[in-house]
Each structure stands twice: as structure tokens, then as C-alpha cells.
Design an enzyme around this catalytic site. Structure first.
Site, mmCIF file in Angstrom:
data_model
loop_
_atom_site.group_PDB
_atom_site.id
_atom_site.type_symbol
_atom_site.label_atom_id
_atom_site.label_comp_id
_atom_site.label_asym_id
_atom_site.label_seq_id
_atom_site.Cartn_x
_atom_site.Cartn_y
_atom_site.Cartn_z
ATOM 1 N N GLU A 153 31.455 26.643 16.773
ATOM 2 C CA GLU A 153 30.410 26.501 15.732
ATOM 3 C C GLU A 153 30.965 26.645 14.324
ATOM 4 O O GLU A 153 30.382 27.318 13.475
ATOM 5 C CB GLU A 153 29.273 27.514 15.956
ATOM 6 C CG GLU A 153 28.347 27.109 17.072
ATOM 7 C CD GLU A 153 27.061 27.939 17.123
ATOM 8 O OE1 GLU A 153 26.738 28.627 16.145
ATOM 9 O OE2 GLU A 153 26.389 27.874 18.156
HETATM 10 C C1 LIG Z 1 35.270 27.485 24.219
HETATM 11 C C2 LIG Z 1 34.796 26.423 23.310
HETATM 12 C C3 LIG Z 1 33.521 25.913 23.439
HETATM 13 C C4 LIG Z 1 33.094 24.868 22.628
HETATM 14 N N1 LIG Z 1 31.863 24.292 22.850
HETATM 15 C C5 LIG Z 1 31.558 23.154 22.192
HETATM 16 C C6 LIG Z 1 30.383 22.412 22.547
HETATM 17 O O1 LIG Z 1 29.594 22.812 23.401
HETATM 18 N N2 LIG Z 1 30.159 21.248 21.900
HETATM 19 C C7 LIG Z 1 30.998 20.753 20.955
HETATM 20 O O2 LIG Z 1 30.760 19.688 20.427
HETATM 21 N N3 LIG Z 1 32.117 21.448 20.590
HETATM 22 C C8 LIG Z 1 32.419 22.606 21.195
HETATM 23 N N4 LIG Z 1 33.551 23.296 20.853
HETATM 24 C C9 LIG Z 1 34.377 22.776 19.788
HETATM 25 C C10 LIG Z 1 34.448 23.657 18.568
HETATM 26 O O3 LIG Z 1 33.293 23.556 17.808
HETATM 27 C C11 LIG Z 1 35.716 23.244 17.837
HETATM 28 O O4 LIG Z 1 36.780 23.839 18.551
HETATM 29 C C12 LIG Z 1 35.747 23.596 16.402
HETATM 30 O O5 LIG Z 1 34.901 22.764 15.705
HETATM 31 C C13 LIG Z 1 37.148 23.515 15.800
HETATM 32 O O6 LIG Z 1 37.816 22.342 16.124
HETATM 33 P P1 LIG Z 1 39.318 22.399 16.706
HETATM 34 O O7 LIG Z 1 39.328 23.374 17.809
HETATM 35 O O8 LIG Z 1 39.739 21.030 16.992
HETATM 36 O O9 LIG Z 1 40.170 23.034 15.530
HETATM 37 P P2 LIG Z 1 40.879 22.259 14.338
HETATM 38 O O10 LIG Z 1 39.911 21.412 13.632
HETATM 39 O O11 LIG Z 1 42.117 21.638 14.849
HETATM 40 O O12 LIG Z 1 41.251 23.463 13.378
HETATM 41 C C14 LIG Z 1 42.433 24.242 13.543
HETATM 42 C C15 LIG Z 1 42.427 25.302 12.459
HETATM 43 O O13 LIG Z 1 42.440 24.692 11.180
HETATM 44 C C16 LIG Z 1 41.401 25.219 10.381
HETATM 45 N N5 LIG Z 1 40.944 24.191 9.452
HETATM 46 C C17 LIG Z 1 40.575 22.905 9.710
HETATM 47 N N6 LIG Z 1 40.221 22.287 8.577
HETATM 48 C C18 LIG Z 1 40.347 23.179 7.586
HETATM 49 C C19 LIG Z 1 40.116 23.166 6.191
HETATM 50 N N7 LIG Z 1 39.675 22.111 5.541
HETATM 51 N N8 LIG Z 1 40.355 24.288 5.486
HETATM 52 C C20 LIG Z 1 40.806 25.399 6.084
HETATM 53 N N9 LIG Z 1 41.038 25.474 7.399
HETATM 54 C C21 LIG Z 1 40.812 24.387 8.144
HETATM 55 C C22 LIG Z 1 40.331 25.654 11.360
HETATM 56 O O14 LIG Z 1 39.497 26.657 10.809
HETATM 57 C C23 LIG Z 1 41.172 26.174 12.505
HETATM 58 O O15 LIG Z 1 41.547 27.494 12.233
HETATM 59 C C24 LIG Z 1 33.960 24.360 21.635
HETATM 60 C C25 LIG Z 1 35.238 24.908 21.471
HETATM 61 C C26 LIG Z 1 35.662 25.918 22.297
HETATM 62 C C27 LIG Z 1 37.046 26.449 22.115
#
Ligand SMILES: Cc1cc2nc3c(=O)[nH]c(=O)nc-3n(C[C@H](O)[C@H](O)[C@H](O)COP(=O)(O)OP(=O)(O)OC[C@H]3O[C@@H](n4cnc5c(N)ncnc54)[C@H](O)[C@@H]3O)c2cc1C
Length: 817
Positions: free
Chosen positions: A495
């Protein structure tokens, strides 16, 4: 001029200057003030000329616009001074409402309003649900059992459906429970104290899932069909937004759907998607899907690229692939990739119907604006309360060096942190729920809640694991914290990943949304509306002048000039909030002036601004809780600790801002003088050891503060359960403490041999030092205490096949010793 005149008039005019500056008077009054000075001091004609010209230019809007505002508008455009906002950012910024966070940006917060905001209580019918079905579902399976099975037991699934846990937020007319946000959150607190899996399973169905989107945007037909099925658990929903290339930058999804006319003449969508990390995905029967809608034949009359859209896809639709699952840290809840290849659904499956085509991003942002502040904060509060309960008991029961470890100052420190932060989290949970239940959708507060609750629970569980030592490390049915520790990164990531939430959402978007004038200025500038821009700009300048005076005066008086809405021990904290807000508002404007549109890329700075804003909010919630709960003096140490901790975070973050704000030319002077002043006259210093000691020791007494802090969690009373056993050992240990002291004293004066008091129980009874009843009590306490500090040990067979250990040999050995 007579000699006396300056002696009298200078102090009067200085006082008036400070008063006018502090309360922020209108421009014409400033000019009246200046004119009076000029008259009294008989200034020369040319000074009057300059004054007159300035008065006319600044006070007559038409002239002001022509001479000053319009050139400023041109300059802002040319030098990109104000931040630009993309369409997706605009939707995020405009989502939700501005609640009390706007007060902090004003620099002169209405403290009375903040102290009067609702702090609701759980109603008797919700308490009955907590004592009935929630208690029952917690009783049905331990966390360890769920981990061993790698799923909730089938009867728990059935019970969750039967009691409408999946429809807590669905109104009664659709067969749900129609709970308020507070009621739902309180259920989640109790579930989380039993198992993270409960909340992960129930959370999606009640927060950002198809149900919420349907409630907010669905057509009547969609609501009538799907909501009763979702409430009964006939449909298991999931919501699929994230993709391999679209995580934090969720608006960049590439999954797409194309509108086409079928042979029957109706419109359909052909969907192709590749999603990942989708909670409940593998077992979902109904997929809420976000995709980009294309309409190459312009059948919807909205152009070719319609935009992000949300649609409901039954999982049995041909082309949907749900055959795999991820393994999120070994935490056994369903989380999966989902694919769709040429999946065809009628266009009526768009959530909200064709009218909502292309509105998906806005729908998601608006739903998250409130949702972020509810589910994970509740889960994290449940965890915090459980850690408080477990560590306070363990610190008493576990003895080393002849003492309960909770007597050591080294343990008192993390224990106090756990307790103080738990008090603050419960306060902010209820305060936020109260606002959302009043109809607010405070997107910035929700982001604050999401970020800080998940970070604080990470801190708390780390402290908890340290206090438990080896018994926290060894997994098994006796371990109450290890699985929570393992699951901690999950809420941090979901989220809105935390780093992004802190650096972009809280302040980056907050400053545009919640600042009294910035959004109006940007909007007016984009429209080229000089009248609106002029109005906003000059009000903004007036605000900056007032806040500069407020910052200086409140800083010099340590907040004394601000009026607190309460009297007594907490009044000083309200005054400090006014001081913090004035400083924050001044620094915000300074950052906007010096960094302009580049501020949003300066994430280290905006992260610190986010911290100041967040801790003002968390502090306000803490004060609100104390008042709402009747100002119980026994809770004052917790309030003092939490408030002093909050102001220390504000102090540190502000120092970071002072040190890193790029001020042209006068930067070094600014940094040297302001940081020096800020350190000499700090707004916050860490809580004293004396407060910590008081909290830690109170926490190790049954009932009282410990019970109040952990109210609403699941407390098994059976000693076969780890927490039940620990609770029993804790109670008996406390009861036995004085008897053991008596034995120790007898041993010291030579009435009994020199040995550990626990080994002298029989001798003490024989020597008449203690009664038979006391001897029985201490023996029982020692037996239970010894049992409660044991950890699980597995045979190879048990370990390899994830079986429950018998622990027989180990227990026998411990009794021999
Ligand atoms: C267990 C689990 C359940 C989930 N359930 C759902 C679900 O039901 N439905 C759904 O759609 N999604 C779901 N998600 C997805 C979740 O919302 C995403 O993991 C989240 O949006 C982050 O994306 P990412 O993991 O690809 O991280 P990335 O986008 O790759 O980010 C990696 C890091 O970079 C940081 N970052 C990225 N951009 C910036 C910026 N501009 N400035 C500073 N920092 C930045 C992030 O904060 C993070 O620390 C789930 C994820 C997990 C792990």
C-alpha cells in the site's frame, strides 16, 4: 521631538509590531502603523513619497497586479519556481480531504479544534462481536498452527465466512456487518494479536478490494449482485494493480484492455495482463483488475487512449491463469502472480460501468486516501499491544543474575520504548478512525499513519526480540514473537512502500494539498488567472510574515504565547505544538522559495519535513487520547514519554532541515545562527531515565497500566497456550516475589543457608520463615515460571515434517535440574 517621546513611543511601537506580526493583521493596518510612525518622527517629504507609492501599489489590487503580480507570474513560469503536477499526481493530490494536517501548515493551528475532534469508543454491539465471533476465531487456531499448516484451518475459513468477517465494511442491506472504521480497526487489532495471517486474509476483502471500490463507485446492479456474495464469502476477492514494471510507480502499468463489438452487437473488453504480488490471488474467485483501456475504434466516444480503468473479472473466465503463488517471507498467506491472456468480459464489468472507464486511477487514489490509515495501522497496533503484553511478562518471569531481567536498566529502556510507542499508536489509531468515520478521507494523515505505524511496529518488534533473547529466536508453539518479526517487512512494502510514502506522499504531496495557498497558486498559474493568483500570493506573503513573527516569539517564549486548550500537565505540549507548527510553516515557505519546483526531487529534505509533520500529528493524537480517557494521572508517565519522544523527533528533523536548506548567499550565516539557537533552545529532548524507570516498573505489575495498554487483544487463559502460560507465570511470579524476598533476607541473616531463595523453599517452611500456603504458592510459581521460559525443541523427524514437538524429554530434563 521632545526627549520623552522616543522613550515611550519606541517600546509601544515595538510591542505593536510584535503584536501585529504575531496575530497577522491585514496590509492596510500595517500601512496605518507605518504612517503613524512617520508622522511621529516627522520624516522628510521624499520618505512620504516612497511610502505613498508603496501604499498605493500594494493596497490597490488592480495596480498591484499590473506592477508586481503579473511580472512575478512570468518569472515563476520562466524559472519553474512552482512544482509541476502530472495528471496522475494531480489525482493523488486531489484525492481525499484535508483534515487537521491543514492546521499544521497554517503555522497557527487551532489547538482547540484539534483537542475537540472525535475520539470514538467501541459500541456495545461491536464489543459483543469482539467477545463473540472474534474471540472464537482466535481460539480456533494458534499462529504456530497456521504456520505449520501453511494456511488457515478449513474450519477457520468456514467460520470467517459464516460470521461475515469478509464483509465487515459492507453495509447491512447487502448482507455485510456495516461496521464503522473504528469497529473494523478494533477487530483487526484483536485478530493481529493472534496471527498476522488473520489480518492479511481479512484485510484485502475489507480494505482496497473490489468491495470498497464497488461501494464507492459500483453501479446499483453490480452492488446488488456482488456485495452480498462478497459479504457471505461466496466470492473471494483480490485486487490486482502491481506489475513487474509497475511497483511504486503504479500508474505506469502496461496491462491493457481493448474495447470491441462482439458478434451479438454488445461491447466487450479483451484483456491482457501480467500482475504480481497479489494478495489472495491464488484462491480468488473475483479479480479486481487495474488496466489501461484502449478504444481503437472510438466505440466509447472517448478517444483512443481512455486511461486506467478498474474491472471485475471472474477467475474462471477463460484465459485467466492463477496457478502459482509467491512465498512472502514464509508467511503463509496467499500472495500470487496473476496472468490473463485474451480474457474477454462484457464492458458492464467495468466498476461503475462505462461512465467510470478511464477513472480507475482516481478511484484507487480516493479509496486509498482513507484506507491507508485503517488496516495496517490496526494490524500494527495489535502487534504492538501483543509485544507489550509478552515482553512485560517475560521481563518479570525471566531471571538472570538472581533478578528478574526487567529490573535491569538495560531492559527497562526497550520496555519503556515499547510501552510509550504502544500508547501513542493506539491514540493515533482511534483518532484517525474517528476522522474517517466522520466522513474525512485525509490522504496525508493516512500516509502518515501507514508509514509510522509500520515503522514503529518494526521498532517495537525489534525491541521485543531483544528482550526475549534466545526464546525469541527459537521458533515453535512457545514462541509468540518470531513470526511477527519475520512478517514485519510486508506491511512496510504494501500500500505504498515506506520510503516513497515518507519522501513523496506525506510532505511532497502534502505541501501542495494542505498548504493554505500553494495549490491555489499553482491552479491559478496554470489557468493564467492573474486575479486568483494575486489574491493567493498576497495572502501567502501575509501568512509568511505572520509565521516568521510567531516562530521567533514562540521560540523565545518556548511556546508560552500560544493558548493551550487545556490546563495542567499537558498544557505545555499543546503550546509546543503551536511552536512546532509555526517553525514548520516558516521552513516550508523558505523551502518553497529557495527550491521551488525542485523541492519534490529533494527527497532527503522532504523526508525530514514529513517527519516533523508526522510527529506533530502523532503527538496531537496522544494528547487527545489522554483527554478523551479522562486524564488518568496513572497514564501521565506514558504521555510525558510519548510527547517528549515526539518533540525529539521534531527537533532532529528540523535540525536536518536547517542544516541542509540551500539558502543563497547567507546560507552559512543562517545555518550557524539558527542551528545554534535551535540547539540551545531545543523544542524536544529525549525522555528522562526517571520517566522510563517509572513506566518499565509499572508495566511489570499486573493490571493497571499494563492492562490499559494492551486492552482489546486476544488473551488465551489456558496454560497450554504460550500466552496463557506466560500470563499465569507472570501473575504467580509477582505474587511469589515478596515470599522469595523473605527467604532471601532469612538467608542473609543466617537463619537459612546461603543459596538461591528458590532452592530454599522447603528449608524456609521447615524453619518457620514462611507459611505452608506461601511455600505452596512459591513452588507453583517456580514450576510455572520454569515451564514458561522453555523453548520448543524438535526431533529431526518432527523438524523435517513441520510437526508439533512433543518437548517431553526437554521438560523432564528441566525438572531434573
Ligand atoms: C506481500 C505483498 C502483498 C501485496 N499485495 C498486493 C495486492 O494485493 N495488490 C497489488 O496490486 N499489489 C500488492 N502488492 C504490491 C505492493 O503494493 C508493491 O510491492 C509496492 O507498491 C511497491 O512496489 P515494488 O515492490 O515493486 O517496489 P519498488 O517500486 O521496486 O520500490 C523499491 C524501493 O524503492 C522505493 N522507491 C520507489 N520509487 C521511489 C521514489 N520516487 N522515491 C523514493 N523511493 C522510491 C520504494 O519505496 C521501495 O523502497 C503486494 C506486495 C507485497 C510484498
Amino acid at each position: 521631538m521632545p526627549l520623552l517621546q522616543p522613550i515611550i513611543s519606541i517600546p509601544i511601537f515595538t510591542l505593536l509590531l510584535l503584536l501585529f506580526g504575531y496575530i497577522g493583521v491585514p496590509l492596510w493596518l500595517w500601512f496605518t502603523y507605518l504612517a503613524t510612525i512617520l508622522i511621529l518622527f516627522h520624516v522628510s517629504f521624499w520618505i512620504w513619497g516612497i511610502f505613498g507609492a508603496a501604499a498605493v501599489i500594494l493596497n490597490v489590487p488592480l495596480i498591484r497586479r499590473k506592477v508586481i503580480t503579473t511580472p512575478i507570474m512570468r518569472m515563476i513560469r520562466a524559472f519553474n519556481v512552482l512544482p509541476t503536477i502530472s495528471e496522475t499526481e494531480k489525482a493523488a493530490i486531489e484525492a481525499g480531504t484535508v483534515w487537521i494536517e491543514g492546521e499544521f501548515f497554517s503555522g497557527a493551528p487551532n489547538l482547540k479544534r484539534m483537542a475537540d475532534e472525535p475520539y470514538p469508543q467501541v459500541t456495545p454491539d461491536i464489543q459483543a462481536f469482539l467477545d463473540g465471533p472474534v474471540e472464537q476465531v482466535c481460539r480456533m487456531a494458534t499462529d504456530w498452527e497456521i504456520y505449520r499448516r501453511k494456511d488457515l484451518p478449513p474450519d477457520v475459513w468456514d467460520y470467517l465466512k459464516q460470521e461475515r468477517f469478509f464483509g465487515m465494511m459492507i453495509p447491512k442491506e447487502y448482507g455485510g456487518l456495516g461496521f464503522s472504521n473504528l469497529a473494523y480497526s478494533t477487530v483487526m487489532v484483536k485478530l493481529a494479536s493472534r496471527s498476522f495471517i488473520h489480518t492479511a486474509t481479512v484485510g484485502v476483502t475489507n480494505s482496497l478490494g473490489p468491495a470498497k471500490l464497488l461501494l464507492n463507485y459500483g453501479t446499483q446492479a453490480q452492488k446488488d449482485y456482488y456485495l452480498p456474495r462478497l459479504a457471505r464469502g461466496d466470492e473471494i476477492p483480490c485486487f490486482a494493480l502491481t506489475e513487474p514494471q509497475a511497483g511504486s510507480d503504479a500508474a505506469s502499468i502496461t496491462s491493457y484492455g481493448v474495447v470491441f463489438r462482439g458478434e451479438d452487437g454488445n461491447l466487450y473488453l479483451r484483456l491482457n495482463f501480467r500482475k504480481r504480488y497479489i494478495t489472495l490471488g491464488a484462491i480468488a474467485t473475483l479479480i479486481g483488475l487495474a488496466f489501461k483501456l484502449r478504444d481503437p475504434e472510438n466505440l466509447l466516444d472517448r478517444g483512443e487512449e481512455v486511461g486506467i480503468t478498474c474491472v471485475l473479472v471472474p477467475a474462471t473466465t477463460p484465459g485467466v491463469v492463477l496457478e502459482r503463488r509467491h512465498d512472502p517471507m514464509g508467511v503463509p498467506f496467499y500472495n500470487s502472480p496473476i496472468e490473463g491472456h485474451d480474457v474477454i468480459v462484457p464492458i458492464e464489468q467495468i466498476i461503475g460501468g462505462v461512465e467510470q472507464a478511464g477513472q480507475g486511477w482516481k478511484m484507487l487514489m480516493q479509496t486509498l486516501a482513507a484506507g491507508r490509515g485503517i488496516s495496517f495501522p490496526a494490524t500494527c497496533t495489535g502487534i504492538a499491544k501483543l509485544v507489550t503484553r509478552v515482553t512485560s511478562a517475560h521481563a518479570t518471569v525471566r531471571r538472570q543474575f538472581g533478578l528478574s531481567i526487567g529490573r535491569f536498566e538495560g531492559i527497562e529502556e526497550p520496555l519503556t520504548r515499547i510501552a510509550g510507542l504502544t500508547y501513542l499508536m493506539e491514540a493515533a489509531r482511534i483518532y484517525t478512525c474517528g476522522a474517517v468515520d466522520q466522513g474525512e478521507r485525509p490522504s496525508v494523515i493516512s500516509a502518515i499513519a501507514k508509514y509510522h505505524f509500520t515503522e514503529l511496529s518494526r521498532k517495537i518488534i525489534n525491541d521485543g526480540m531483544d528482550i526475549l533473547g534466545g526464546s525469541g529466536i527459537c521458533r515453535g508453539s512457545r514462541n509468540l514473537l518470531a513470526t511477527i518479526y519475520i512478517a514485519t517487512p510486508i506491511p512496510i512494502t504494501v500500500e505504498g512502500s515506506n520510503i516513497l510514502t515518507r519522501t513523496m506522499m506525506i510532505f511532497g504531496q502534502g505541501v501542495i494539498r494542505c498548504h493554505p495557498y500553494v495549490y491555489q497558486e499553482i491552479a491559478a498559474l496554470n489557468r493564467g488567472d492573474a486575479i486568483a493568483f494575486d489574491r493567493a500570493l498576497w495572502q501567502h506573503i501575509g501568512l509568511m510574515i505572520r509565521n516568521s513573527f510567531r516562530m521567533i516569539l514562540l521560540s523565545l517564549s518556548r511556546g508560552y504565547f500560544a493558548r493551550s486548550p487545556v490546563t495542567g500537565a499537558t498544557a505545555k505540549y499543546y503550546r509546543k505544538l503551536a511552536w512546532a507548527s509555526a517553525t514548520f510553516a516558516c521552513l516550508t515557505d523558505l523551502a518553497l522559495i529557495t527550491l521551488g519546483g525542485t523541492l519534490k526531487r529533494r527527497e532527503m529534505l522532504s523526508g525530514r519535513f514529513a517527519d516533523v509533520l508526522s510527529w506533530m500529528y502523532l503527538g496531537t493524537a496522544t494528547l487527545r487520547r489522554f483527554d478523551a480517557e479522562g486524564r488518568n494521572p496513572d497514564d501521565l508517565p506514558l504521555v510525558h514519554w510519548a510527547m517528549q519522544y515526539a518533540f525529539t523527533q521534531i527537533q532532529q528533523a528540523s535540525e536536518g532541515i536547517f542544516a541542509n536548506l540551500p539558502i543563497p548567499v547567507l546560507g552559512a550565516l543562517f545555518r550557524g545562527s539558527v542551528i545554534g539557537g535551535w540547539r540551545l533552545n531545543p523544542i524536544g529532548t529525549l525522555p528522562t531515565d526517571a520517566i522510563g524507570h517509572q513506566i518499565a516498573q509499572n508495566l511489570q505489575i499486573p493490571e493497571g497500566m499494563r492492562d490499559r495498554l494492551t486492552i482489546g487483544i486476544y488473551l488465551p487463559d489456558h496454560p497450554d497456550e504460550a500466552l496463557g502460560r506466560l500470563e499465569q507465570a507472570f501473575r504467580l511470579s509477582v505474587q511469589a516475589e515478596n515470599i522469595l524476598k523473605t527467604i532471601k533476607t532469612a538467608s542473609r541473616i543466617g537463619q537459612l543457608p546461603h543459596a538461591k531463595p528458590e532452592s530454599l523453599i522447603d528449608a524456609a517452611f521447615a524453619a518457620g520463615v514462611i507459611t505452608e500456603e506461601a511455600a505452596r504458592l512459591v513452588r507453583e510459581a517456580e514450576r510455572v515460571r520454569d515451564d514458561s521460559i522453555q523453548v520448543d525443541a524438535f526431533t529431526l523427524e518432527e523438524y523435517q515434517h513441520c510437526k508439533q514437538p512433543t518437548n517431553k524429554r526437554m521438560l523432564a530434563m528441566s525438572q531434573d535440574i
